[in-house]
Motif scaffolding. Structure first.
Motif, PDB file in Angstrom:
ATOM      1  N   TRP A  27       2.911  -5.843   0.876  1.00 45.66           N
ATOM      2  CA  TRP A  27       2.132  -4.718   0.352  1.00 45.66           C
ATOM      3  C   TRP A  27       0.707  -5.153  -0.009  1.00 45.66           C
ATOM      4  O   TRP A  27      -0.260  -4.475   0.337  1.00 45.66           O
ATOM      5  CB  TRP A  27       2.835  -4.135  -0.870  1.00 45.66           C
ATOM      6  CG  TRP A  27       2.182  -2.907  -1.430  1.00 45.66           C
ATOM      7  CD1 TRP A  27       2.299  -1.630  -0.974  1.00 45.66           C
ATOM      8  CD2 TRP A  27       1.299  -2.845  -2.559  1.00 45.66           C
ATOM      9  NE1 TRP A  27       1.550  -0.771  -1.744  1.00 45.66           N
ATOM     10  CE2 TRP A  27       0.921  -1.490  -2.721  1.00 45.66           C
ATOM     11  CE3 TRP A  27       0.792  -3.800  -3.442  1.00 45.66           C
ATOM     12  CZ2 TRP A  27       0.066  -1.078  -3.738  1.00 45.66           C
ATOM     13  CZ3 TRP A  27      -0.060  -3.385  -4.451  1.00 45.66           C
ATOM     14  CH2 TRP A  27      -0.410  -2.046  -4.593  1.00 45.66           C
ATOM     15  N   THR A  30      -1.134  -5.847   3.210  1.00 47.10           N
ATOM     16  CA  THR A  30      -1.491  -4.599   3.892  1.00 47.10           C
ATOM     17  C   THR A  30      -2.660  -3.915   3.207  1.00 47.10           C
ATOM     18  O   THR A  30      -3.551  -3.368   3.870  1.00 47.10           O
ATOM     19  CB  THR A  30      -0.268  -3.661   3.925  1.00 47.10           C
ATOM     20  OG1 THR A  30       0.796  -4.296   4.649  1.00 47.10           O
ATOM     21  CG2 THR A  30      -0.616  -2.343   4.608  1.00 47.10           C
ATOM     22  N   GLY A  34      -5.921  -3.596   5.227  1.00 45.65           N
ATOM     23  CA  GLY A  34      -6.332  -2.225   5.520  1.00 45.65           C
ATOM     24  C   GLY A  34      -7.718  -1.912   4.993  1.00 45.65           C
ATOM     25  O   GLY A  34      -8.490  -1.179   5.629  1.00 45.65           O
ATOM     26  N   ALA A  93      -0.843  -8.178  14.663  1.00 47.01           N
ATOM     27  CA  ALA A  93      -1.908  -8.480  13.699  1.00 47.01           C
ATOM     28  C   ALA A  93      -2.854  -9.543  14.244  1.00 47.01           C
ATOM     29  O   ALA A  93      -4.075  -9.485  14.011  1.00 47.01           O
ATOM     30  CB  ALA A  93      -1.302  -8.931  12.377  1.00 47.01           C
ATOM     31  N   SER A 128      -3.301  -2.224  15.535  1.00 45.96           N
ATOM     32  CA  SER A 128      -2.976  -1.709  14.205  1.00 45.96           C
ATOM     33  C   SER A 128      -1.817  -0.722  14.263  1.00 45.96           C
ATOM     34  O   SER A 128      -0.957  -0.698  13.367  1.00 45.96           O
ATOM     35  CB  SER A 128      -4.211  -1.040  13.593  1.00 45.96           C
ATOM     36  OG  SER A 128      -3.901  -0.448  12.356  1.00 45.96           O
ATOM     37  N   SER A 132       1.580  -1.286  12.231  1.00 46.76           N
ATOM     38  CA  SER A 132       1.977  -0.302  11.220  1.00 46.76           C
ATOM     39  C   SER A 132       3.376   0.238  11.485  1.00 46.76           C
ATOM     40  O   SER A 132       4.188   0.369  10.557  1.00 46.76           O
ATOM     41  CB  SER A 132       0.966   0.853  11.196  1.00 46.76           C
ATOM     42  OG  SER A 132      -0.316   0.398  10.811  1.00 46.76           O
ATOM     43  N   LYS A 135       5.914  -2.561  10.649  1.00 47.71           N
ATOM     44  CA  LYS A 135       6.066  -2.794   9.207  1.00 47.71           C
ATOM     45  C   LYS A 135       6.870  -1.676   8.558  1.00 47.71           C
ATOM     46  O   LYS A 135       7.704  -1.931   7.667  1.00 47.71           O
ATOM     47  CB  LYS A 135       4.692  -2.914   8.548  1.00 47.71           C
ATOM     48  CG  LYS A 135       3.988  -4.229   8.847  1.00 47.71           C
ATOM     49  CD  LYS A 135       2.703  -4.358   8.051  1.00 47.71           C
ATOM     50  CE  LYS A 135       1.659  -3.345   8.498  1.00 47.71           C
ATOM     51  NZ  LYS A 135       0.409  -3.474   7.717  1.00 47.71           N
ATOM     52  N   THR A 155       2.975   2.975  -0.506  1.00 47.85           N
ATOM     53  CA  THR A 155       2.145   3.055   0.704  1.00 47.85           C
ATOM     54  C   THR A 155       1.026   4.064   0.517  1.00 47.85           C
ATOM     55  O   THR A 155      -0.087   3.874   1.006  1.00 47.85           O
ATOM     56  CB  THR A 155       3.014   3.437   1.911  1.00 47.85           C
ATOM     57  OG1 THR A 155       4.017   2.432   2.109  1.00 47.85           O
ATOM     58  CG2 THR A 155       2.172   3.555   3.171  1.00 47.85           C
ATOM     59  N   THR A 158      -1.916   2.395  -1.118  1.00 47.21           N
ATOM     60  CA  THR A 158      -2.768   1.646  -0.189  1.00 47.21           C
ATOM     61  C   THR A 158      -3.640   2.594   0.630  1.00 47.21           C
ATOM     62  O   THR A 158      -4.829   2.330   0.841  1.00 47.21           O
ATOM     63  CB  THR A 158      -1.916   0.781   0.766  1.00 47.21           C
ATOM     64  OG1 THR A 158      -1.107   1.619   1.592  1.00 47.21           O
ATOM     65  CG2 THR A 158      -1.027  -0.167   0.003  1.00 47.21           C
ATOM     66  N   THR A 190      -8.259  -9.873   6.419  1.00 47.49           N
ATOM     67  CA  THR A 190      -7.070  -9.713   7.248  1.00 47.49           C
ATOM     68  C   THR A 190      -6.155 -10.931   7.172  1.00 47.49           C
ATOM     69  O   THR A 190      -4.950 -10.830   7.436  1.00 47.49           O
ATOM     70  CB  THR A 190      -7.467  -9.446   8.711  1.00 47.49           C
ATOM     71  OG1 THR A 190      -8.315  -8.288   8.755  1.00 47.49           O
ATOM     72  CG2 THR A 190      -6.254  -9.180   9.585  1.00 47.49           C
ATOM     73  N   LEU A 193      -2.983 -10.431   5.309  1.00 42.53           N
ATOM     74  CA  LEU A 193      -1.864  -9.787   5.997  1.00 42.53           C
ATOM     75  C   LEU A 193      -0.984 -10.817   6.678  1.00 42.53           C
ATOM     76  O   LEU A 193       0.255 -10.702   6.669  1.00 42.53           O
ATOM     77  CB  LEU A 193      -2.389  -8.776   7.015  1.00 42.53           C
ATOM     78  CG  LEU A 193      -1.339  -8.043   7.861  1.00 42.53           C
ATOM     79  CD1 LEU A 193      -0.355  -7.296   6.969  1.00 42.53           C
ATOM     80  CD2 LEU A 193      -2.016  -7.068   8.824  1.00 42.53           C
TER      81      LEU A 193
END
Length: 435
Positions: A27, A30, A34, A93, A128, A132, A135, A155, A158, A190, A193
């Motif tokens: 989380w 992300t 993001g 990713a 992406s 997504s 995940k 979520t 975020t 990034t 992530l």
């Protein structure tokens, strides 16, 4: 309406973060990744305009990425249903991160042009989408079925932070430091992530899976034939996004109707994100709702009602009820505030609908096809707003207030009729999830 072990607090349930360290790391990764992606998206649009001085060229960034995004959603979901999902997400990713590094390198060397911006943006968007969808398919195994609504609400946090802070921060970074540093910051963010993904356990799909290929994608689509509840939530989301997407109006509203120019346009966009964030922060009781089909429909009707009210605010502005003359230097502040309140309500209602939809999708769909269904979900989420932009742009020729007012009415009425007829969807019980 309450299930066993329901929480009484309205404050967001953070148990997925405290009880599942792998989910907590993912989380955080992300969220930071993001935020970096929003920086790059904003920088790419500004960079494209700086190179071409053409707003059409800027708009084509989103259009050019639509088909690759659809393909990536379907193909990536298929991969997530066959291979270790942690590996699929890591590869996706890595591809997206490589595209960002390439953008930064080209910007530092002065070799960037509009074709590089288009091409690398498409790669980034497709990667992406795969990451997504993968995940999202992981979530039930990471947090357990009982915490899926809480994970979906997190979520929303975020999403709200990314949409609210990302574009503003991206614009400030470009103005203060330039494109190379902005792209580089995204590449650094990034990396978080990767940490979240690399520390996950092995997450292989359960049950019988298909070999990767066209047949696997077709089988995933065919699952919708025997999943009326999942199919219905997709239909309702398309209705909401088709008739309730006034974002294409925002640039014109700041110039000719509400005043304030680009500042007003940015404030209107931020208002939606504020609603998303606020509804997530006070989502503690969402996990106690059992009739999630009804919850989806009512949330979408609330979204339609708020969209219609936004149209009425614009109608008032067109009649000069608050201010006679508006321009970039003279905004109609009272009506801008009312417009922001309406848009915040649309963001909140849409987020509540999304929490219910994601919960239903993750709880009712078997693990063996969950990746493909998440891929289809990503296609719906990506494609719906683009259809909505076409609806809004077409009817805006009548009057700027007409698309949101008419669209809001259509949403409320159409969703009400569908809910009345869809007895199985209306009877959906979160304690006995059936796709």
């Amino acid at each position: 309406m309450s299930g066993a072990g329901s929480r009484r607090s309205h404050v967001i349930d953070i148990r997925p973060l405290t009880q599942s360290p792998p989910f907590a790391r993912l989380w955080v990764g992300t969220l930071l990744g993001g935020l970096g992606a929003q920086l790059t998206l904003t920088a790419v649009m500004l960079h494209m305009f700086a190179l071409t001085h053409d707003t059409f060229a800027v708009s084509m960034i989103a259009v050019a990425g639509l088909v690759p995004m659809v393909v990536a959603g379907l193909y990536g979901g298929m991969l997530a249903d066959h291979f270790d999902r942690r590996t699929v997400a890591l590869v996706a990713a890595s591809i997206g991160w490589s595209a960002t590094v390439a953008l930064a390198t080209l910007a530092w060397t002065g070799l960037v042009n509009e074709w590089w911006l288009y091409g690398l943006s498409i790669v980034n968007s497709a990667a992406s989408t795969v990451a997504s969808a993968t995940k999202a398919a992981m979530t039930p195994k990471l947090v357990g079925t009982h915490l899926i609504p809480a994970a979906a609400a997190l979520t929303g946090i975020t999403t709200g932070v990314m949409v609210m802070a990302g574009p503003a921060l991206g614009g400030l970074l470009v103005a203060a430091f330039g494109y190379p540093i902005t792209y580089t910051i995204d590449a650094v963010l990034t990396l978080s992530l990767f940490l979240g993904l690399a520390t996950l356990p092995r997450l292989t799909p359960e049950g019988e899976t298909n070999r990767p290929g066209l047949r696997s994608i077709v089988d995933g689509l065919a699952f919708l034939k025997v999943a009326p509840n999942i199919r219905m939530q997709f239909v309702l989301d398309v209705i909401a996004m088709t008739f309730g997407q006034p974002i294409a109006l925002f640039p014109a509203l700041g110039v000719v109707l509400l005043g304030g120019g680009e500042v007003t346009s940015g404030i209107l966009m931020a208002a939606i994100a504020v609603g998303v964030l606020a509804s997530s922060l006070f989502s503690g009781r969402i996990g106690t709702v059992r009739r999630q089909g009804v919850g989806i429909a009512r949330a979408i009707q609330a979204f339609g009602l708020a969209t219609g009210l936004f149209g009425l605010v614009l109608f008032a502005a067109s009649m000069g009820w608050s201010a006679d003359d508006v321009d970039a230097a003279h905004p109609d502040v009272p009506l801008i505030v009312l417009a922001c309140l309406c848009l915040a309500l649309t963001g909140a209602a849409d987020n509540i609908s999304a929490i219910f939809r994601q919960t239903m999708l993750q709880a009712a769909v078997p693990d063996a096809v969950r990746g493909r269904l998440q891929g289809i979900f990503m296609v719906v989420v990506a494609g719906g707003p683009r259809i909505g932009a076409l609806f809004t742009g077409t009817l805006a020729g009548i009057a700027l207030w007409f698309p949101p007012l008419a669209g809001g009415v259509v949403i409320v009425v159409l969703v009400g009729v569908i809910l009345r007829l869809a007895t199985r969807f209306r009877a959906y019980d979160a304690e006995n999830p059936v796709p």
